[in-house]
Design a protein around this motif. Structure first.
Motif, PDB file in Angstrom:
ATOM      1  N   ASP A 234       0.843  -1.192   0.000  1.00 59.48           N
ATOM      2  CA  ASP A 234       0.000   0.000   0.000  1.00 59.48           C
ATOM      3  C   ASP A 234       0.878   1.242   0.000  1.00 59.48           C
ATOM      4  OD1 ASP A 234      -3.140  -0.603   0.741  1.00 59.48           O
ATOM      5  OD2 ASP A 234      -1.788  -2.172   1.469  1.00 59.48           O
ATOM      6  N   ILE A 235       0.680   2.116  -0.991  1.00 59.35           N
ATOM      7  CA  ILE A 235       1.429   3.371  -1.086  1.00 59.35           C
ATOM      8  C   ILE A 235       0.460   4.524  -0.883  1.00 59.35           C
ATOM      9  CG2 ILE A 235       2.787   4.886  -2.573  1.00 59.35           C
ATOM     10  CD1 ILE A 235       3.828   2.429  -4.025  1.00 59.35           C
ATOM     11  N   LEU A 236       0.753   5.354   0.114  1.00 60.43           N
ATOM     12  CA  LEU A 236      -0.042   6.554   0.358  1.00 60.43           C
ATOM     13  C   LEU A 236       0.756   7.765  -0.117  1.00 60.43           C
ATOM     14  CD1 LEU A 236      -2.337   8.237   1.510  1.00 60.43           C
ATOM     15  CD2 LEU A 236      -1.299   8.006   3.781  1.00 60.43           C
ATOM     16  N   LEU A 237       0.250   8.431  -1.155  1.00 64.55           N
ATOM     17  CA  LEU A 237       0.872   9.633  -1.691  1.00 64.55           C
ATOM     18  C   LEU A 237       0.294  10.847  -0.971  1.00 64.55           C
ATOM     19  CD1 LEU A 237       2.467  11.257  -3.873  1.00 64.55           C
ATOM     20  CD2 LEU A 237       0.428  11.054  -5.318  1.00 64.55           C
ATOM     21  N   VAL A 238       1.166  11.603  -0.311  1.00 68.08           N
ATOM     22  CA  VAL A 238       0.756  12.866   0.290  1.00 68.08           C
ATOM     23  C   VAL A 238       1.179  13.954  -0.687  1.00 68.08           C
ATOM     24  CG1 VAL A 238       0.879  14.372   2.303  1.00 68.08           C
ATOM     25  CG2 VAL A 238       1.074  11.892   2.589  1.00 68.08           C
ATOM     26  N   GLN A 239       0.204  14.507  -1.385  1.00 66.23           N
ATOM     27  CA  GLN A 239       0.492  15.353  -2.546  1.00 66.23           C
ATOM     28  C   GLN A 239       0.324  16.828  -2.242  1.00 66.23           C
ATOM     29  OE1 GLN A 239      -1.900  14.544  -5.988  1.00 66.23           O
ATOM     30  NE2 GLN A 239      -0.423  15.434  -7.397  1.00 66.23           N
ATOM     31  N   ILE A 240       1.264  17.621  -2.767  1.00 62.18           N
ATOM     32  CA  ILE A 240       1.244  19.075  -2.626  1.00 62.18           C
ATOM     33  C   ILE A 240       0.749  19.728  -3.910  1.00 62.18           C
ATOM     34  CG2 ILE A 240       2.646  21.126  -2.210  1.00 62.18           C
ATOM     35  CD1 ILE A 240       2.350  19.292   0.221  1.00 62.18           C
ATOM     36  N   ASN A 241       1.338  19.355  -5.044  1.00 64.20           N
ATOM     37  CA  ASN A 241       1.011  19.959  -6.345  1.00 64.20           C
ATOM     38  C   ASN A 241      -0.118  19.188  -7.009  1.00 64.20           C
ATOM     39  OD1 ASN A 241       3.339  21.828  -6.287  1.00 64.20           O
ATOM     40  ND2 ASN A 241       4.527  19.950  -6.463  1.00 64.20           N
ATOM     41  N   GLY A 242      -1.254  19.855  -7.219  1.00 69.98           N
ATOM     42  CA  GLY A 242      -2.395  19.181  -7.816  1.00 69.98           C
ATOM     43  C   GLY A 242      -2.181  18.854  -9.285  1.00 69.98           C
ATOM     44  N   PHE A 243      -2.943  17.901  -9.795  1.00 71.47           N
ATOM     45  CA  PHE A 243      -2.847  17.508 -11.193  1.00 71.47           C
ATOM     46  C   PHE A 243      -3.722  18.380 -12.096  1.00 71.47           C
ATOM     47  CE2 PHE A 243      -1.873  13.270  -9.209  1.00 71.47           C
ATOM     48  CZ  PHE A 243      -0.556  13.215  -9.634  1.00 71.47           C
ATOM     49  N   LYS A 244      -4.945  18.645 -11.683  1.00 70.19           N
ATOM     50  CA  LYS A 244      -5.927  19.260 -12.577  1.00 70.19           C
ATOM     51  C   LYS A 244      -6.058  20.758 -12.338  1.00 70.19           C
ATOM     52  CE  LYS A 244      -8.835  15.164 -13.181  1.00 70.19           C
ATOM     53  NZ  LYS A 244     -10.217  14.648 -13.129  1.00 70.19           N
ATOM     54  N   ARG A 245      -6.491  21.452 -13.381  1.00 71.31           N
ATOM     55  CA  ARG A 245      -6.838  22.868 -13.297  1.00 71.31           C
ATOM     56  C   ARG A 245      -8.216  23.062 -13.901  1.00 71.31           C
ATOM     57  NH1 ARG A 245      -2.509  26.308 -12.157  1.00 71.31           N
ATOM     58  NH2 ARG A 245      -3.840  28.071 -12.651  1.00 71.31           N
ATOM     59  N   THR A 246      -8.993  23.943 -13.293  1.00 75.64           N
ATOM     60  CA  THR A 246     -10.318  24.240 -13.826  1.00 75.64           C
ATOM     61  C   THR A 246     -10.341  25.584 -14.548  1.00 75.64           C
ATOM     62  OG1 THR A 246     -10.945  25.227 -11.700  1.00 75.64           O
ATOM     63  CG2 THR A 246     -11.478  22.901 -12.037  1.00 75.64           C
ATOM     64  N   ASP A 247      -9.251  26.355 -14.412  1.00 79.75           N
ATOM     65  CA  ASP A 247      -9.188  27.658 -15.065  1.00 79.75           C
ATOM     66  C   ASP A 247      -8.113  27.639 -16.151  1.00 79.75           C
ATOM     67  OD1 ASP A 247      -7.163  27.360 -13.154  1.00 79.75           O
ATOM     68  OD2 ASP A 247      -6.820  29.519 -13.077  1.00 79.75           O
ATOM     69  N   ALA A 248      -8.210  28.566 -17.071  1.00 79.24           N
ATOM     70  CA  ALA A 248      -7.210  28.676 -18.136  1.00 79.24           C
ATOM     71  C   ALA A 248      -6.135  29.671 -17.698  1.00 79.24           C
ATOM     72  CB  ALA A 248      -7.858  29.157 -19.431  1.00 79.24           C
ATOM     73  N   PRO A 249      -4.862  29.243 -17.612  1.00 79.47           N
ATOM     74  CA  PRO A 249      -3.791  30.166 -17.225  1.00 79.47           C
ATOM     75  C   PRO A 249      -3.597  31.241 -18.299  1.00 79.47           C
ATOM     76  CG  PRO A 249      -3.071  27.863 -17.113  1.00 79.47           C
ATOM     77  CD  PRO A 249      -4.355  27.890 -17.859  1.00 79.47           C
ATOM     78  N   ARG A 250      -3.729  32.504 -17.914  1.00 77.81           N
ATOM     79  CA  ARG A 250      -3.620  33.587 -18.890  1.00 77.81           C
ATOM     80  C   ARG A 250      -2.569  34.629 -18.486  1.00 77.81           C
ATOM     81  NH1 ARG A 250      -7.697  32.600 -22.358  1.00 77.81           N
ATOM     82  NH2 ARG A 250      -9.595  31.611 -21.571  1.00 77.81           N
ATOM     83  N   SER A 251      -2.553  35.016 -17.229  1.00 81.27           N
ATOM     84  CA  SER A 251      -1.569  36.015 -16.802  1.00 81.27           C
ATOM     85  C   SER A 251      -0.203  35.348 -16.634  1.00 81.27           C
ATOM     86  CB  SER A 251      -1.995  36.649 -15.479  1.00 81.27           C
ATOM     87  OG  SER A 251      -1.891  35.705 -14.421  1.00 81.27           O
ATOM     88  N   ARG A 252       0.839  36.175 -16.517  1.00 83.57           N
ATOM     89  CA  ARG A 252       2.188  35.623 -16.344  1.00 83.57           C
ATOM     90  C   ARG A 252       2.272  34.771 -15.088  1.00 83.57           C
ATOM     91  NH1 ARG A 252       7.041  36.690 -13.790  1.00 83.57           N
ATOM     92  NH2 ARG A 252       6.101  38.392 -12.598  1.00 83.57           N
ATOM     93  N   ASP A 253       1.686  35.250 -13.978  1.00 82.70           N
ATOM     94  CA  ASP A 253       1.733  34.508 -12.725  1.00 82.70           C
ATOM     95  C   ASP A 253       0.971  33.191 -12.834  1.00 82.70           C
ATOM     96  OD1 ASP A 253       3.263  36.444 -11.491  1.00 82.70           O
ATOM     97  OD2 ASP A 253       1.531  37.532 -10.694  1.00 82.70           O
ATOM     98  N   GLN A 254      -0.173  33.208 -13.514  1.00 80.42           N
ATOM     99  CA  GLN A 254      -0.942  31.980 -13.675  1.00 80.42           C
ATOM    100  C   GLN A 254      -0.199  30.961 -14.532  1.00 80.42           C
ATOM    101  OE1 GLN A 254      -4.542  33.557 -15.351  1.00 80.42           O
ATOM    102  NE2 GLN A 254      -5.541  33.841 -13.361  1.00 80.42           N
ATOM    103  N   ILE A 255       0.447  31.460 -15.575  1.00 76.53           N
ATOM    104  CA  ILE A 255       1.224  30.564 -16.449  1.00 76.53           C
ATOM    105  C   ILE A 255       2.402  29.970 -15.682  1.00 76.53           C
ATOM    106  CG2 ILE A 255       2.722  30.506 -18.478  1.00 76.53           C
ATOM    107  CD1 ILE A 255       0.824  32.632 -19.704  1.00 76.53           C
ATOM    108  N   ASN A 256       3.096  30.802 -14.901  1.00 75.36           N
ATOM    109  CA  ASN A 256       4.222  30.303 -14.097  1.00 75.36           C
ATOM    110  C   ASN A 256       3.753  29.264 -13.093  1.00 75.36           C
ATOM    111  OD1 ASN A 256       6.043  31.930 -15.426  1.00 75.36           O
ATOM    112  ND2 ASN A 256       6.029  33.551 -13.880  1.00 75.36           N
ATOM    113  N   ASP A 257       2.601  29.515 -12.487  1.00 78.92           N
ATOM    114  CA  ASP A 257       2.072  28.585 -11.491  1.00 78.92           C
ATOM    115  C   ASP A 257       1.710  27.250 -12.133  1.00 78.92           C
ATOM    116  OD1 ASP A 257       1.104  28.106  -8.731  1.00 78.92           O
ATOM    117  OD2 ASP A 257      -0.859  28.002  -9.695  1.00 78.92           O
ATOM    118  N   ALA A 258       1.038  27.301 -13.286  1.00 74.19           N
ATOM    119  CA  ALA A 258       0.661  26.061 -13.983  1.00 74.19           C
ATOM    120  C   ALA A 258       1.895  25.300 -14.444  1.00 74.19           C
ATOM    121  CB  ALA A 258      -0.238  26.390 -15.168  1.00 74.19           C
ATOM    122  N   ALA A 259       2.874  26.036 -14.965  1.00 82.14           N
ATOM    123  CA  ALA A 259       4.108  25.384 -15.424  1.00 82.14           C
ATOM    124  C   ALA A 259       4.844  24.737 -14.263  1.00 82.14           C
ATOM    125  CB  ALA A 259       5.001  26.406 -16.121  1.00 82.14           C
ATOM    126  N   ASN A 260       4.838  25.394 -13.108  1.00 77.39           N
ATOM    127  CA  ASN A 260       5.487  24.834 -11.918  1.00 77.39           C
ATOM    128  C   ASN A 260       4.843  23.516 -11.519  1.00 77.39           C
ATOM    129  OD1 ASN A 260       5.363  24.734  -8.670  1.00 77.39           O
ATOM    130  ND2 ASN A 260       7.313  25.615  -9.315  1.00 77.39           N
TER     131      ASN A 260
END
Length: 422
Positions: A234-260
């Motif tokens: 049994d492997i329990l993953l404690v995750q920090i960075n989510g997989f999915k996004r519900t919004d479209a990254p448009r600003s520079r900060d949003q793009i950087n965040d999604a890329a990260n």
């Protein structure tokens, strides 16, 4: 023995604790969420309900894993909880920006720092140089904090024993361009620091003549040793960075965040797909379980809603109110997981990735529900090709293959009224 005391007090035999492996993802200050998760799980360990087999961690996950493992080996679950508290209190105290971050977090009611002009300026300044320029002496307060909490000589000696060799720390080997997993007596303060060395903030860590950066680039966190080197399935993953996004990254900060998020999840996604593919092979009987290779049951803890509201800028926020808030969120999320998924440990998988291309289709997409059925193939011989056309095709094929005589030129057809013949 605790189980003997339980039996004497209740007249019943205590149930065997459920075992699991922990895979702890990195994510800067967001690792305080994992602090809370571990704090709650360690309560279960102390009560004899849970047993932690293998531990894998990267970056902030490596700090959490190392400190917890040292506490477990030297003083048990309660000692591990105390050391984790000291770790995150020290993380906050060691950052000279913490007082200002605390003020802005409380004043704005938002732990994201990208809209604060001072921190935006610092981020811009950081992008204009390298750590060798703005941190020439490679000052890293986390190193001193770690050595205050962990006696690495003692930890290395304990991990060198086969029964304790179950801590795995991932770092990116810049010299070789791959993932290095430290384990056993390889785990030193340098190894843990290498796992948490972001290249835009700190100098690379040199170990045995090779350079290392943050492990998030190559394994965040590594799953391989948990799959093949531990007893638990049994492997329990404690995750920090989510997989999915519900919004479209448009600003520079949003793009950087999604890329990260994409960058620091990419290797994890590959490992998860490989794990699921092997599980499918076991299901179909194409692989036989053995002592070394067995099907794995996957579980996951993440607070998708609240964590998704935090962007990349908050990963550097060490304000005490923010870190303790993340701890409480982690405890609450772990509590919910224990109620809903805990009883299924050792029995079934409780989480799976939502793949764009299902694993069992080997790279193909699942058929759309509204897709029209493919047209039926025509039965019988292929339609005839006009003789002159067929001859030209045969001649072209002969020239390409070079192994046949060129076909004779076609005989011109007579057309009445156009001449060309007797």
């Amino acid at each position: 023995m605790k189980s003997d005391a339980f039996k004497k007090a209740t007249g019943k035999r205590q149930a065997k604790p459920r075992t699991l492996n922990l895979a702890l993802q990195g994510g800067g200050a967001h690792g305080a969420f994992t602090w809370g998760v571990l704090d709650r799980l360690l309560e279960e360990v102390e009560q004899g309900n849970l047993e932690i087999d293998g531990l894998s961690g990267t970056s902030a996950g490596a700090l959490n894993a190392t400190v917890m493992k040292y506490g477990l080996l030297t003083g048990g679950p309660q000692r591990a909880r105390e050391l984790l508290d000291q770790l995150w209190q020290g993380v906050s105290a060691s950052n000279v920006m913490t007082p200002l971050q605390e003020f802005t977090t409380r004043a704005m009611g938002d732990p994201n720092l990208d809209k604060v002009p001072f921190f935006a300026m610092l981020d811009f300044w950081k992008s204009m140089g390298s750590p060798q320029q703005f941190n020439p002496w490679d000052q890293n307060p986390l190193r001193d904090l770690l050595t205050d909490l962990v006696d690495f000589d003692e930890l290395g000696a304990l991990l060198a024993q086969e029964e304790h060799d179950d801590l795995y720390i991932g770092a990116t080997n810049v010299s070789r361009g791959d993932l290095k997993i430290f384990h056993g007596d390889e785990i030193t303060v340098d190894a843990v620091m290498a796992s948490a060395t972001l290249p835009d903030v700190f100098h690379p860590v040199e170990i045995d003549g090779e350079l290392f950066w943050d492990g998030g680039y190559m394994g965040n966190p590594p799953l391989e040793p948990l799959r093949f080197q531990t007893d638990s399935d049994d492997i329990l993953l404690v995750q920090i960075n989510g997989f999915k996004r519900t919004d479209a990254p448009r600003s520079r900060d949003q793009i950087n965040d999604a890329a990260n998020h994409l960058m620091f999840n990419s290797t994890l996604v590959a490992e998860l797909r490989d794990l699921e593919r092997m599980n499918k092979l076991f299901e179909k009987g194409l692989l036989k379980p053995s002592e070394q290779v067995r099907p794995q049951r996957l579980h996951r803890i993440r607070a998708d809603g609240p964590m998704d509201a935090l962007n990349h800028s908050s990963k550097g926020n060490t304000a005490p109110s923010f870190l303790t808030g993340l701890k409480e969120l982690g405890r609450a999320t772990a509590e919910q997981w224990l109620k809903e998924a805990g009883p299924k440990l050792g029995k079934e998988t409780t989480w799976g990735f939502d793949w764009s291309n299902p694993v069992e289709l080997n790279g193909k997409s699942a058929p759309r529900e509204d897709a029209k059925p493919a047209p039926k193939k025509r039965k019988g011989r292929n339609p005839k090709i006009a003789p002159e056309r067929r001859t030209h095709l045969q001649e072209a094929a002969s020239r390409i293959l070079g192994d046949a005589e060129p076909a004779p030129a076609p005989t011109p057809r007579r057309v009445a009224g156009l001449g060309g013949g007797p």
